[in-house]
Design a protein around this motif. Sequence first.
Motif, PDB file in Angstrom:
ATOM      1  N   LYS A  27      25.588  34.253  39.984  1.00  0.00           N
ATOM      2  CA  LYS A  27      26.548  33.356  39.353  1.00  0.00           C
ATOM      3  C   LYS A  27      27.277  34.050  38.204  1.00  0.00           C
ATOM      4  O   LYS A  27      28.463  33.847  37.992  1.00  0.00           O
ATOM      5  CB  LYS A  27      25.809  32.123  38.848  1.00  0.00           C
ATOM      6  CG  LYS A  27      26.675  30.934  38.662  1.00  0.00           C
ATOM      7  CD  LYS A  27      25.829  29.717  38.373  1.00  0.00           C
ATOM      8  CE  LYS A  27      26.629  28.486  38.709  1.00  0.00           C
ATOM      9  NZ  LYS A  27      25.891  27.273  38.518  1.00  0.00           N
ATOM     10  N   LEU A  28      26.571  34.889  37.460  1.00  0.00           N
ATOM     11  CA  LEU A  28      27.167  35.633  36.361  1.00  0.00           C
ATOM     12  C   LEU A  28      28.213  36.621  36.874  1.00  0.00           C
ATOM     13  O   LEU A  28      29.278  36.785  36.267  1.00  0.00           O
ATOM     14  CB  LEU A  28      26.072  36.374  35.577  1.00  0.00           C
ATOM     15  CG  LEU A  28      26.540  37.150  34.348  1.00  0.00           C
ATOM     16  CD1 LEU A  28      27.140  36.188  33.325  1.00  0.00           C
ATOM     17  CD2 LEU A  28      25.386  37.916  33.735  1.00  0.00           C
ATOM     18  N   ILE A  81      31.370  34.670  37.715  1.00  0.00           N
ATOM     19  CA  ILE A  81      32.094  34.274  36.506  1.00  0.00           C
ATOM     20  C   ILE A  81      32.823  35.473  35.903  1.00  0.00           C
ATOM     21  O   ILE A  81      33.993  35.388  35.527  1.00  0.00           O
ATOM     22  CB  ILE A  81      31.126  33.631  35.489  1.00  0.00           C
ATOM     23  CG1 ILE A  81      30.636  32.280  36.012  1.00  0.00           C
ATOM     24  CG2 ILE A  81      31.800  33.462  34.136  1.00  0.00           C
ATOM     25  CD1 ILE A  81      29.543  31.645  35.187  1.00  0.00           C
ATOM     26  N   CYS A  82      32.141  36.622  35.828  1.00  0.00           N
ATOM     27  CA  CYS A  82      32.768  37.839  35.278  1.00  0.00           C
ATOM     28  C   CYS A  82      33.953  38.275  36.129  1.00  0.00           C
ATOM     29  O   CYS A  82      34.989  38.691  35.604  1.00  0.00           O
ATOM     30  CB  CYS A  82      31.748  38.961  35.181  1.00  0.00           C
ATOM     31  SG  CYS A  82      30.510  38.689  33.904  1.00  0.00           S
ATOM     32  N   LEU A  83      33.818  38.189  37.436  1.00  0.00           N
ATOM     33  CA  LEU A  83      34.902  38.561  38.334  1.00  0.00           C
ATOM     34  C   LEU A  83      36.111  37.640  38.156  1.00  0.00           C
ATOM     35  O   LEU A  83      37.249  38.096  38.095  1.00  0.00           O
ATOM     36  CB  LEU A  83      34.419  38.528  39.796  1.00  0.00           C
ATOM     37  CG  LEU A  83      35.479  38.870  40.835  1.00  0.00           C
ATOM     38  CD1 LEU A  83      35.926  40.308  40.686  1.00  0.00           C
ATOM     39  CD2 LEU A  83      34.945  38.610  42.233  1.00  0.00           C
ATOM     40  N   SER A  84      35.860  36.337  38.058  1.00  0.00           N
ATOM     41  CA  SER A  84      36.976  35.394  37.894  1.00  0.00           C
ATOM     42  C   SER A  84      37.659  35.573  36.537  1.00  0.00           C
ATOM     43  O   SER A  84      38.882  35.473  36.429  1.00  0.00           O
ATOM     44  CB  SER A  84      36.518  33.956  38.087  1.00  0.00           C
ATOM     45  OG  SER A  84      35.562  33.620  37.114  1.00  0.00           O
ATOM     46  N   VAL A  85      36.899  35.879  35.492  1.00  0.00           N
ATOM     47  CA  VAL A  85      37.489  36.128  34.170  1.00  0.00           C
ATOM     48  C   VAL A  85      38.315  37.411  34.201  1.00  0.00           C
ATOM     49  O   VAL A  85      39.424  37.471  33.668  1.00  0.00           O
ATOM     50  CB  VAL A  85      36.388  36.177  33.081  1.00  0.00           C
ATOM     51  CG1 VAL A  85      36.944  36.709  31.772  1.00  0.00           C
ATOM     52  CG2 VAL A  85      35.789  34.813  32.884  1.00  0.00           C
ATOM     53  N   ALA A  86      37.807  38.442  34.841  1.00  0.00           N
ATOM     54  CA  ALA A  86      38.534  39.711  34.937  1.00  0.00           C
ATOM     55  C   ALA A  86      39.827  39.531  35.729  1.00  0.00           C
ATOM     56  O   ALA A  86      40.873  40.069  35.351  1.00  0.00           O
ATOM     57  CB  ALA A  86      37.654  40.773  35.574  1.00  0.00           C
ATOM     58  N   LEU A  87      39.776  38.794  36.819  1.00  0.00           N
ATOM     59  CA  LEU A  87      40.985  38.544  37.612  1.00  0.00           C
ATOM     60  C   LEU A  87      42.011  37.739  36.823  1.00  0.00           C
ATOM     61  O   LEU A  87      43.212  38.020  36.877  1.00  0.00           O
ATOM     62  CB  LEU A  87      40.632  37.823  38.911  1.00  0.00           C
ATOM     63  CG  LEU A  87      39.987  38.672  39.995  1.00  0.00           C
ATOM     64  CD1 LEU A  87      39.565  37.795  41.166  1.00  0.00           C
ATOM     65  CD2 LEU A  87      40.923  39.770  40.447  1.00  0.00           C
TER      66      LEU A  87
END
Length: 120
Positions: free
Chosen positions: A2-3, A6-12
């Motif tokens: 899950k982390l 979340i990190c991937l969506s924030v980076a995108l």
Amino acid sequence: MKLNLICLSVALAFFSGTTLATEYIYRDLMANTLPSAGCDVESQAIATASKAYNIKRYSKTFCQSQGYGWHVEKVKDEGKAACTPCAGANQGKSQCHLEDMVVTCKRIKPGSVGMLPGKS
């Protein structure tokens, strides 16, 4: 897991943003304000003509007289006060206005923001 999601969506979201490089067209205007409605002692008439409210109001009017979309960037020079004596019952009193007030106006350069119809 899950982390990572979340990190991937924030980076995108962070890297997918487009830069909004808005370009402006600038124009310097020199104009005179109108004299006050009433007659007053010269020192008070000069103070009335030099009020921040009058400067703001007339600078906005000067820029809007250029057409749609023009806004005040800054007032470069407030000009100098010029007074004319009143006639009739108001002997010894004056009406004052500001001469040679310089204002910098700006508007968004066409085509610098958004997409143009028919262009890719």
